[in-house]
Design a protein around this motif. Structure first.
Motif, PDB file in Angstrom:
ATOM      1  N   ARG A 267       0.834  -1.197   0.000  1.00  0.00           N
ATOM      2  CA  ARG A 267       0.000   0.000   0.000  1.00  0.00           C
ATOM      3  C   ARG A 267       0.875   1.255   0.000  1.00  0.00           C
ATOM      4  O   ARG A 267       0.614   2.218  -0.741  1.00  0.00           O
ATOM      5  CB  ARG A 267      -0.937  -0.049   1.199  1.00  0.00           C
ATOM      6  N   PHE A 271       1.540   4.192  -3.216  1.00  0.00           N
ATOM      7  CA  PHE A 271       1.359   5.639  -3.052  1.00  0.00           C
ATOM      8  C   PHE A 271       2.635   6.424  -3.331  1.00  0.00           C
ATOM      9  O   PHE A 271       2.609   7.664  -3.344  1.00  0.00           O
ATOM     10  CB  PHE A 271       0.878   5.964  -1.636  1.00  0.00           C
ATOM     11  N   THR A 273       5.527   8.091  -5.445  1.00  0.00           N
ATOM     12  CA  THR A 273       5.644   8.646  -6.792  1.00  0.00           C
ATOM     13  C   THR A 273       7.063   8.457  -7.307  1.00  0.00           C
ATOM     14  O   THR A 273       7.972   8.119  -6.556  1.00  0.00           O
ATOM     15  CB  THR A 273       5.300  10.133  -6.775  1.00  0.00           C
ATOM     16  N   ASP A 329      -6.217   4.056   4.025  1.00  0.00           N
ATOM     17  CA  ASP A 329      -5.483   4.475   2.830  1.00  0.00           C
ATOM     18  C   ASP A 329      -5.353   5.989   2.731  1.00  0.00           C
ATOM     19  O   ASP A 329      -4.310   6.503   2.287  1.00  0.00           O
ATOM     20  CB  ASP A 329      -6.168   3.933   1.572  1.00  0.00           C
ATOM     21  N   ALA A 330      -6.396   6.701   3.114  1.00  0.00           N
ATOM     22  CA  ALA A 330      -6.333   8.159   3.049  1.00  0.00           C
ATOM     23  C   ALA A 330      -5.241   8.682   3.978  1.00  0.00           C
ATOM     24  O   ALA A 330      -4.506   9.624   3.628  1.00  0.00           O
ATOM     25  CB  ALA A 330      -7.686   8.764   3.417  1.00  0.00           C
ATOM     26  N   ALA A 333      -1.793   7.876   2.348  1.00  0.00           N
ATOM     27  CA  ALA A 333      -1.532   8.764   1.217  1.00  0.00           C
ATOM     28  C   ALA A 333      -1.172  10.165   1.701  1.00  0.00           C
ATOM     29  O   ALA A 333      -0.250  10.811   1.167  1.00  0.00           O
ATOM     30  CB  ALA A 333      -2.754   8.812   0.300  1.00  0.00           C
ATOM     31  N   GLU A 334      -1.886  10.643   2.724  1.00  0.00           N
ATOM     32  CA  GLU A 334      -1.624  11.984   3.243  1.00  0.00           C
ATOM     33  C   GLU A 334      -0.257  12.055   3.912  1.00  0.00           C
ATOM     34  O   GLU A 334       0.479  13.042   3.765  1.00  0.00           O
ATOM     35  CB  GLU A 334      -2.718  12.363   4.246  1.00  0.00           C
ATOM     36  N   SER A 337       2.353  12.184   1.201  1.00  0.00           N
ATOM     37  CA  SER A 337       2.310  13.496   0.553  1.00  0.00           C
ATOM     38  C   SER A 337       2.942  14.565   1.444  1.00  0.00           C
ATOM     39  O   SER A 337       3.706  15.422   0.969  1.00  0.00           O
ATOM     40  CB  SER A 337       0.863  13.861   0.229  1.00  0.00           C
ATOM     41  N   ASN A 362      10.392  10.896  -1.870  1.00  0.00           N
ATOM     42  CA  ASN A 362       9.730   9.891  -1.041  1.00  0.00           C
ATOM     43  C   ASN A 362      10.628   9.492   0.125  1.00  0.00           C
ATOM     44  O   ASN A 362      11.852   9.553   0.025  1.00  0.00           O
ATOM     45  CB  ASN A 362       9.415   8.642  -1.875  1.00  0.00           C
ATOM     46  N   ARG A 565      -2.765  -2.016  -6.651  1.00  0.00           N
ATOM     47  CA  ARG A 565      -2.059  -0.925  -5.996  1.00  0.00           C
ATOM     48  C   ARG A 565      -1.097  -0.202  -6.935  1.00  0.00           C
ATOM     49  O   ARG A 565      -0.663   0.911  -6.661  1.00  0.00           O
ATOM     50  CB  ARG A 565      -1.260  -1.464  -4.802  1.00  0.00           C
TER      51      ARG A 565
END
Length: 703
Positions: A267, A271, A273, A329-330, A333-334, A337, A362, A565
């Motif tokens: 997961r 996410f 990049t 997941d939110a 991801a946050e 980010s 990352n 994913r």
């Protein structure tokens, strides 16, 4: 409230190294061989130095190939080497007199980068090994043998507010102390002048960096280095013994942490990049669990690492996660980010006018209380090493806090090292990655002829491979061979019968935990049978469908959530190993051929279903791949020979060769090449397709 556990009720102690010098082994060695022997002994002991860290040198009198006269030559570990595994060609060789003469070109601290450019002009005997940035530390000191290492116990002193006082207490003034200075010519000059002004020193602690010491012989230098590390470790252990580290434990190790990591890593990977997908490495060693579960964990993690060797591998700081929110997941991801935003802000604050462009933002290190340490990089070895280096950093923090306050590297200093133009030049010199670097494949039937050939083809182009096979012995033999050929980091094995749902899921969990997810599935595990319809039993029918239809279904289903994913990272690929008999009818093989046909149609259905998630599904249809095949070693060979009315010996190979339109044998490597095409970006716009690799069979034409 502290939670006491068997792992972390008291602080983990430092290992105390001992001399491993063998006089008998060293007796007949030439001076340069003694330097290599000493270096390998130091570097192969992780209590002494980290992978790729440290450097050693000796000043050796040699014959100048130009003049025929005797001249002093500095042998010093070259740029980018590892003293634990290097050979003689890993050393730079430079004229010592020319190195000393370089000071005429030195105008002060701003000239550090300029001075590096002069080092090639000092090369002795056309040695192509580039000299490292630490060369002046060795050349400017007047001693015959010099070691510079940064083991955990030493860095713990060097990175603590109490380190200088502890250094005086341990060695009674025999080991000096220099404040932090970035490696380079200026540090070499400062070190030289400090040692000259303090006669009788046996070494110098370089704050935040490591220790440098010297002796008159190779053996004496080695044993001096080991003893200094042992002294530091013993001193720190006395202060840690019987006490909890990092303020005590707040979170106990989760007994299900491996399963949690297997679920979390894909997961996080999805996410992240970047131009290339990441590989993961999971560690739940005692050091990691002690640290991430401690009261002081967040405070210390936020400080980042200290030693440049650690920092270059682990970035400015780790990402820390709340173990109660790993299913959100939110949230994940946050967090990723926000980390990228933090890194970009750090870059903008610290960049110079000539700084290289910002690199991957990352996180490298992800820490989870109760679970452990996860590290990500574009290749598996780098991910593993990053984890090991952060483990070193944990040890450093533990020791530093035992004698004072841990001191991390200053942010601007950290940036100047990370984005050093010399470091950028080194990165630019690195070869272009192979096409599948960053990709993870699972191959069922991985110990068989086609499976092993396919795995080898994927490994050769940089992929990591999980071999899945029900034959544990055969799988381990293949895995061990690949580990020797391609490196131990990139290949793993999992015992798996593809008809067993639990074993299939376990194999994919193993893959996620070992590498971080999945990009390529090669469904290859198979059987074959031949019987007339009236001789086909229910058991035979079910066995074919269990392996060739249900087995493909179970493996594809287990791969699906991992592959979904990766949609944002370029998608993923499933390749079914079908058969010519899945397209063309075969005499006396109704169970086998119809099960293969079912698998082929399953692939088409999955291609339709997976397209929206970036999952491509294609089929390779071999025919008569006899070489290296376990299937053809059994009854199938006799049965097919009987069906064609020929001898099962050499006549069978000739029969299939002559039956083909091209009159050629089909080999496992031929199938592997077709699989590679579907697995790679060469077929990025192909799904729902079949490739026949059968040397030509008109009956099996798919259009």
């Amino acid at each position: 409230m502290n939670v006491q556990t068997s792992i972390s009720a008291v602080a983990t102690l430092f290992a105390v190294p001992v001399s491993r010098w063998d006089d008998a082994a060293a007796a007949a060695m030439r001076p340069e061989e003694l330097l290599l022997y000493r270096s390998n002994l130091l570097g192969s002991d992780l209590t002494v130095t980290n992978f790729g860290g440290g450097n050693t040198s000796a000043k050796i009198v040699e014959t100048d190939p130009l003049t025929g006269e005797q001249t002093e030559v500095l042998w010093v570990k070259g740029s980018g080497g590892d003293i634990g595994s290097m050979k003689l060609d890993g050393f730079s060789t430079l004229y010592q007199a020319k190195l000393l003469g370089l000071e005429a070109h030195y105008g002060g601290p701003d000239d550090d980068d300029k001075m590096v450019g002069y080092l090639p002009h000092c090369t002795f005997n056309l040695n192509p090994r580039a000299a490292s940035i630490d060369t002046p530390l060795h050349s400017l000191l007047p001693f015959a043998h010099v070691d510079h290492v940064h083991p955990d116990a030493i860095i713990a002193l060097a990175a603590s507010s109490g380190g200088e006082a502890a250094t005086r207490e341990i060695w009674g003034g025999k080991i000096g102390w220099l404040p932090w200075k970035r490696p380079g010519y200026t540090l070499g000059v400062q070190l030289r002048d400090y040692v000259k002004a303090n006669p009788g020193l046996e070494g110098v602690m370089l704050a935040g960096h490591g220790i440098i010491c010297w002796a008159d012989t190779a053996k004496a230098c080695y044993e001096h280095t080991v003893q200094l590390i042992a002294d530091a470790a013993t001193y720190l252990n006395d202060r840690l013994a019987g006490k909890p580290a990092f303020g005590g434990q707040a979170v106990a190790p989760n007994p299900d942490r491996a399963a949690i990591a297997a679920d979390l890593m894909p997961r996080l990977r999805g996410f992240m990049t970047g131009a290339r997908t990441k590989l993961g490495h999971f560690s739940d060693d005692a050091e990691a669990l002690e640290f991430v579960g401690s009261d002081d964990f967040q405070r210390l993690a936020d400080l980042g690492t200290s030693c440049p060797d650690h920092f270059l591998r682990t970035k400015i700081a780790p990402l820390t996660l709340d173990p109660a929110r790993l299913q959100d997941d939110a949230y994940l991801a946050e967090k990723l980010s926000s980390y990228r935003d933090m890194y970009a802000a750090y870059y903008d604050r610290c960049k110079r006018g000539n700084s290289p462009a910002m690199r991957d933002s990352n996180p490298v290190v992800v820490l989870v209380p109760g679970v452990g340490r996860i590290t990500f990089a574009t290749d598996k070895t780098t991910a593993r090493l990053a984890g090991e280096f952060y483990g070193n950093a944990i040890n450093v923090m533990r020791g530093a806090e035992a004698i004072g306050d841990y001191s991390a590297l200053d942010e601007q200093e950290a940036f100047d090292i990370e984005y050093w133009l010399l470091e950028e030049a080194k990165l630019q010199r690195m070869p272009k990655p192979k096409p599948l670097v960053g990709k993870i494949a699972l191959v069922t039937g991985g110990a068989g002829g086609i499976g092993a050939a396919t795995a080898a083809r994927l490994l050769a182009d940089g992929a990591c491979v999980m071999l899945a096979d029900r034959d544990a012995g055969a799988m381990e033999q293949v895995r061990a061979g690949f580990a020797k050929q391609f490196g131990k980091d990139v290949v793993r094995g999992s015992v798996c019968d593809v008809t067993d749902e639990a074993q299939v899921q376990a194999a994919f969990d193993d893959c996620a935990c070992e590498f971080g997810g999945l990009d390529i599935l090669v469904a290859n595990a198979g059987i074959a049978s031949s019987a007339a319809i009236e001789d086909t039993t229910i058991a035979l029918w079910d066995r074919n469908y269990d392996v060739l239809a249900k087995g493909y279904f179970l493996t594809a289903r287990a791969a699906w959530p991992l592959m979904k994913r990766m949609k944002a990272q370029g998608g993923s690929s499933i390749v079914f190993i079908g058969s010519k008999n899945g397209v063309a009818a075969a005499t006396n093989a109704s169970a086998y051929a119809s099960a293969k046909a079912a698998a082929n149609h399953l692939a088409r259905c999955l291609a339709l279903e997976g397209a929206g998630s970036g999952i491509r599904v294609n089929v390779v249809n071999p025919d008569a791949v006899i070489q290296g095949s376990k299937i053809w070693d059994g009854d199938w060979r006799k049965e097919r020979a009987g069906a064609h009315g020929i001898d099962s010996g050499k006549e069978l190979e000739e029969h299939y060769r002559q039956r083909s339109m091209l009159k050629r044998d089909v080999l496992p490597l031929d199938i592997a090449e077709a699989v590679y095409f579907f697995a790679s970006d060469m077929s990025a716009k192909s799904t729902g397709n079949m490739i026949n690799v059968d040397a030509g069979n008109a009956q099996a034409f798919t259009r």
